[in-house]
Design a protein around this motif. Structure first.
Motif, PDB file in Angstrom:
ATOM      1  N   ASP A 309      -2.209   9.800 -13.651  1.00 19.21           N
ATOM      2  CA  ASP A 309      -1.768  10.374 -12.375  1.00 19.21           C
ATOM      3  C   ASP A 309      -2.691   9.963 -11.219  1.00 19.21           C
ATOM      4  O   ASP A 309      -2.237   9.694 -10.102  1.00 19.21           O
ATOM      5  CB  ASP A 309      -1.687  11.900 -12.472  1.00 19.21           C
ATOM      6  CG  ASP A 309      -0.500  12.347 -13.325  1.00 19.21           C
ATOM      7  OD1 ASP A 309       0.323  11.491 -13.699  1.00 19.21           O
ATOM      8  OD2 ASP A 309      -0.409  13.553 -13.628  1.00 19.21           O
ATOM      9  N   GLU A 310      -3.982   9.911 -11.497  1.00 17.82           N
ATOM     10  CA  GLU A 310      -4.939   9.513 -10.453  1.00 17.82           C
ATOM     11  C   GLU A 310      -4.763   8.033 -10.087  1.00 17.82           C
ATOM     12  O   GLU A 310      -4.798   7.664  -8.904  1.00 17.82           O
ATOM     13  CB  GLU A 310      -6.377   9.788 -10.925  1.00 17.82           C
ATOM     14  CG  GLU A 310      -6.682  11.282 -10.933  1.00 17.82           C
ATOM     15  CD  GLU A 310      -7.885  11.672 -11.798  1.00 17.82           C
ATOM     16  OE1 GLU A 310      -8.458  12.745 -11.531  1.00 17.82           O
ATOM     17  OE2 GLU A 310      -8.239  10.927 -12.736  1.00 17.82           O
ATOM     18  N   HIS A 312      -1.962   6.353 -10.392  1.00 16.45           N
ATOM     19  CA  HIS A 312      -0.677   6.322  -9.677  1.00 16.45           C
ATOM     20  C   HIS A 312      -0.874   6.635  -8.182  1.00 16.45           C
ATOM     21  O   HIS A 312      -0.353   5.923  -7.312  1.00 16.45           O
ATOM     22  CB  HIS A 312       0.242   7.349 -10.346  1.00 16.45           C
ATOM     23  CG  HIS A 312       1.546   7.605  -9.682  1.00 16.45           C
ATOM     24  ND1 HIS A 312       2.592   6.716  -9.725  1.00 16.45           N
ATOM     25  CD2 HIS A 312       1.988   8.676  -8.964  1.00 16.45           C
ATOM     26  CE1 HIS A 312       3.624   7.227  -9.057  1.00 16.45           C
ATOM     27  NE2 HIS A 312       3.280   8.406  -8.586  1.00 16.45           N
ATOM     28  N   VAL A 313      -1.656   7.670  -7.888  1.00 14.10           N
ATOM     29  CA  VAL A 313      -1.902   8.068  -6.491  1.00 14.10           C
ATOM     30  C   VAL A 313      -2.745   7.012  -5.765  1.00 14.10           C
ATOM     31  O   VAL A 313      -2.435   6.606  -4.634  1.00 14.10           O
ATOM     32  CB  VAL A 313      -2.607   9.453  -6.430  1.00 14.10           C
ATOM     33  CG1 VAL A 313      -3.071   9.767  -5.011  1.00 14.10           C
ATOM     34  CG2 VAL A 313      -1.677  10.546  -6.948  1.00 14.10           C
ATOM     35  N   ARG A 316      -0.710   3.906  -4.999  1.00 19.30           N
ATOM     36  CA  ARG A 316       0.288   4.162  -3.949  1.00 19.30           C
ATOM     37  C   ARG A 316      -0.325   3.924  -2.570  1.00 19.30           C
ATOM     38  O   ARG A 316       0.320   3.423  -1.664  1.00 19.30           O
ATOM     39  CB  ARG A 316       0.834   5.595  -4.087  1.00 19.30           C
ATOM     40  CG  ARG A 316       1.958   5.924  -3.134  1.00 19.30           C
ATOM     41  CD  ARG A 316       3.189   5.083  -3.458  1.00 19.30           C
ATOM     42  NE  ARG A 316       4.219   5.158  -2.420  1.00 19.30           N
ATOM     43  CZ  ARG A 316       4.216   4.434  -1.303  1.00 19.30           C
ATOM     44  NH1 ARG A 316       3.237   3.583  -1.062  1.00 19.30           N
ATOM     45  NH2 ARG A 316       5.192   4.556  -0.420  1.00 19.30           N
ATOM     46  N   GLN A 317      -1.599   4.260  -2.425  1.00 13.86           N
ATOM     47  CA  GLN A 317      -2.269   4.068  -1.136  1.00 13.86           C
ATOM     48  C   GLN A 317      -2.554   2.599  -0.852  1.00 13.86           C
ATOM     49  O   GLN A 317      -2.817   2.211   0.280  1.00 13.86           O
ATOM     50  CB  GLN A 317      -3.558   4.878  -1.120  1.00 13.86           C
ATOM     51  CG  GLN A 317      -3.264   6.350  -1.389  1.00 13.86           C
ATOM     52  CD  GLN A 317      -4.285   7.283  -0.818  1.00 13.86           C
ATOM     53  OE1 GLN A 317      -5.266   6.872  -0.221  1.00 13.86           O
ATOM     54  NE2 GLN A 317      -4.057   8.574  -0.997  1.00 13.86           N
ATOM     55  N   VAL A 392      -8.855  12.346  -5.474  1.00 14.03           N
ATOM     56  CA  VAL A 392      -7.444  12.586  -5.764  1.00 14.03           C
ATOM     57  C   VAL A 392      -7.156  14.074  -5.784  1.00 14.03           C
ATOM     58  O   VAL A 392      -6.098  14.517  -5.345  1.00 14.03           O
ATOM     59  CB  VAL A 392      -7.008  11.897  -7.070  1.00 14.03           C
ATOM     60  CG1 VAL A 392      -5.595  12.290  -7.455  1.00 14.03           C
ATOM     61  CG2 VAL A 392      -7.086  10.384  -6.900  1.00 14.03           C
TER      62      VAL A 392
END
Ligand SMILES: *Cc1c(COP(=O)(O)O)cnc(C)c1O
Length: 395
Positions: A309-310, A312-313, A316-317, A392
Motif C-alpha cells: 500500500d505504501e 502504491h501511494v 502514484r505521486q 505515507v
C-alpha cells in the motif's frame, strides 16, 4: 538515486502512466469499415462482420468453436447456464468480481478454494476435499494469463463427473504444452474489454470443443431464438454488434506485434527488478507460451522495507498508476463473506497474496526507458523506505 516525490523530489513522469492503454486499429482502416457497415444498415444480429470475426477468432485461438458476446461477463454467465451448472461450484477468491457474480446469477453457490502462492492459481491439491454431492463444476481462473494446472483439473473433473469452465479473461492467445488454452475444459471465457491485451472496446467469447454446447450458447445470447417459429429457452441479449466485430477483426491483425512489445518490456522489468530483497514475480511454467497481459510484483513488506500500500501511494505521486489486482479478495466482499468457505482460515494464501500484490503499467506503447524509470522509482522507494513509512501515514 532519485529522490521520491513523497520526500520532496520531482515526479518521474509529467503525466499519469496508467496500468494499461488499449490497442486501437489503424484509424483509416477502421473508418472505412464503419462506413461500409453504415451503408449496409446491418448493424447487429449475426451480420457479416460478426461471422467473419467468429471465424477468424476460431483460427487464431486454435479452437474448435468460438462464439462472441457483448462482454466477457455475459459470456461466462451463459457458458455456466448452458452447461446446466447448479448447486455448488468450486472457484478461486483471487479474481475479478465477474467470476463469482456469474455463479450467483446462475443460482450456484461459490465454494472458495485457496490458491497456490507461486502461480496465483487455484490450488489443485485442495479441490477434492471441497467436493460434495452438490458440486457440479470447477470454475478456475488463468490468473494474469498463467495457465492453471489444466491436466490435474481435467482429471479431477473426469473422476467426479463435473464440468470445468475456465475464466480465461486474461489468457488470450496463451498456450500450454503447445496446445491452445481455449481447448482445455468444457468451455473457456475470454474478455475483450478495453483493459485486456486484445480488445473490441467491450466484448468477450466462449470457446469449446463441443458443437451442441456452442449451438446452445449461440441461441442463448439471442434470447433463445432458434428460428422464426421457435424459442428454445429463456435466453438473454448477449450479442456483439458489427462495429465491435469490425474493430476486433482489425485489432486481430495487430495482436502478435502487441504481444512482442509486451514481451520485450516484461524482460526489461524482470532484468531490472530481479534479486531485489522482498520483491517477487509470479511463477510461469516453462511449458507456457505467455501473452504478457499484466506485469505484477509481490511485496513482502518485512523484507522490502515498505508495504504494498505504501509503494502504491508513493508511485502514484510519481505519476505511476499501479493497481492492487486482486484486492479486496472476492471472499471478503460483503455479499460473500458469510459463506463458510470464505473464512480467512480456509484461504490463508489468497489473503496474503491480495495484501501483497501490485500490477504495474504494461502495454505496447510504453518504451524501454519508461519501464526503466518505473523500476528506478521502485528501487528508490526501497532505498528511502524508512523515511517513506512515516510519510505515507500522514497522506
Ligand atoms: C475482465 C475480467 C472479466 C470480465 O470481463 P468483461 O469483458 O469486462 O465483462 C472476468 N474475469 C476476469 C478475471 C477479468 O479480468
Amino acid at each position: 538515486m532519485k529522490k521520491p516525490v513523497i520526500l520532496g523530489g520531482t515526479p518521474a513522469f509529467s503525466n499519469p502512466v496508467f496500468i494499461s492503454r488499449p490497442m486501437i486499429p489503424d484509424k483509416d482502416e477502421l473508418f472505412s469499415e464503419l462506413e461500409k457497415i453504415l451503408s449496409s444498415r446491418w448493424l447487429t444480429n449475426n451480420g457479416k462482420y460478426l461471422q467473419d470475426f467468429e471465424r477468424e477468432l476460431t483460427k487464431f485461438l486454435e479452437v474448435d468453436y468460438c462464439s462472441v458476446f457483448c462482454n466477457g461477463t455475459i459470456a461466462l454467465q451463459l457458458a455456466i447456464q448452458a452447461l446446466r451448472i447448479a448447486g455448488e461450484a468450486i472457484t478461486t477468491p483471487f479474481t475479478f468480481p465477474a467470476t463469482i457474480h456469474s455463479l450467483y446469477w446462475n443460482n450456484t453457490k461459490p465454494v472458495f478454494c485457496d490458491i497456490d502462492p507461486l502461480t496465483y492459481n487455484i490450488d489443485v491439491t485442495k479441490i477434492e476435499s471441497l467436493i460434495t454431492p452438490n458440486t457440479t463444476a470447477i470454475v478456475p481462473v488463468h490468473v494474469f494469463g498463467n495457465p492453471c494446472d489444466v491436466e490435474k483439473l481435467d482429471q479431477i473433473a473426469k473422476n467426479y463427473g463435473i464440468s470445468v469452465i475456465y475464466d480465461a479473461a486474461h489468457a488470450f492467445g496463451v498456450k500450454y504444452n503447445g496446445k491452445a488454452i481455449g481447448k482445455y475444459g468444457n468451455a473457456s471465457m475470454f474478455s475483450f474489454h478495453a483493459t485486456k491485451s486484445f480488445n473490441t472496446l467491450e466484448g468477450g467469447a466462449v470457446t469449446s470443443s463441443d458443437a451442441s454446447f456452442n449451438h446452445r450458447i449461440s441461441y442463448y445470447k439471442n434470447f433463445g431464438i432458434m428460428d422464426e417459429e421457435h424459442v428454445i429457452g429463456p435466453g438473454i441479449n448477449g450479442k456483439m454488434n458489427e462495429f465491435q466485430a469490425a474493430f476486433g477483426l482489425l485489432n486481430l491483425k495487430k495482436i502478435k506485434n502487441e504481444n512482442e512489445k509486451r514481451k520485450r518490456l516484461t524482460k526489461v522489468y524482470e532484468d531490472s527488478l530481479r534479486n531485489i530483497e522482498g520483491l517477487g514475480f509470479q511463477l510461469f511454467d516453462s511449458a507456457v507460451e505467455r501473452n504478457y497481459q499484466y506485469f505484477t510484483i509481490r511485496i513482502d513488506h518485512t523484507k522490502f522495507g515498505i508495504s504494498r500500500d505504501e509503494l502504491h501511494v508513493a508511485l502514484r505521486q510519481e505519476n505511476i498508476v499501479t493497481r492492487k489486482y486482486f484486492y479486496p479478495l472476492c471472499s471478503n466482499y460483503s455479499c460473500y463473506h458469510a459463506l463458510p468457505s470464505a473464512s480467512r482460515d480456509n484461504l490463508p494464501e489468497a489473503n496474503r497474496l491480495a495484501e501483497s500484490i501490485l500490477s504495474v503499467p504494461l502495454y505496447g506503447d510504453l518504451n524501454d526507458d519508461d519501464v526503466m524509470k518505473i523500476t528506478e522509482c521502485i528501487k528508490s522507494c526501497q532505498h528511502h523506505s524508512k523515511d517513506i513509512k512515516g510519510k505515507v501515514k500522514q497522506v
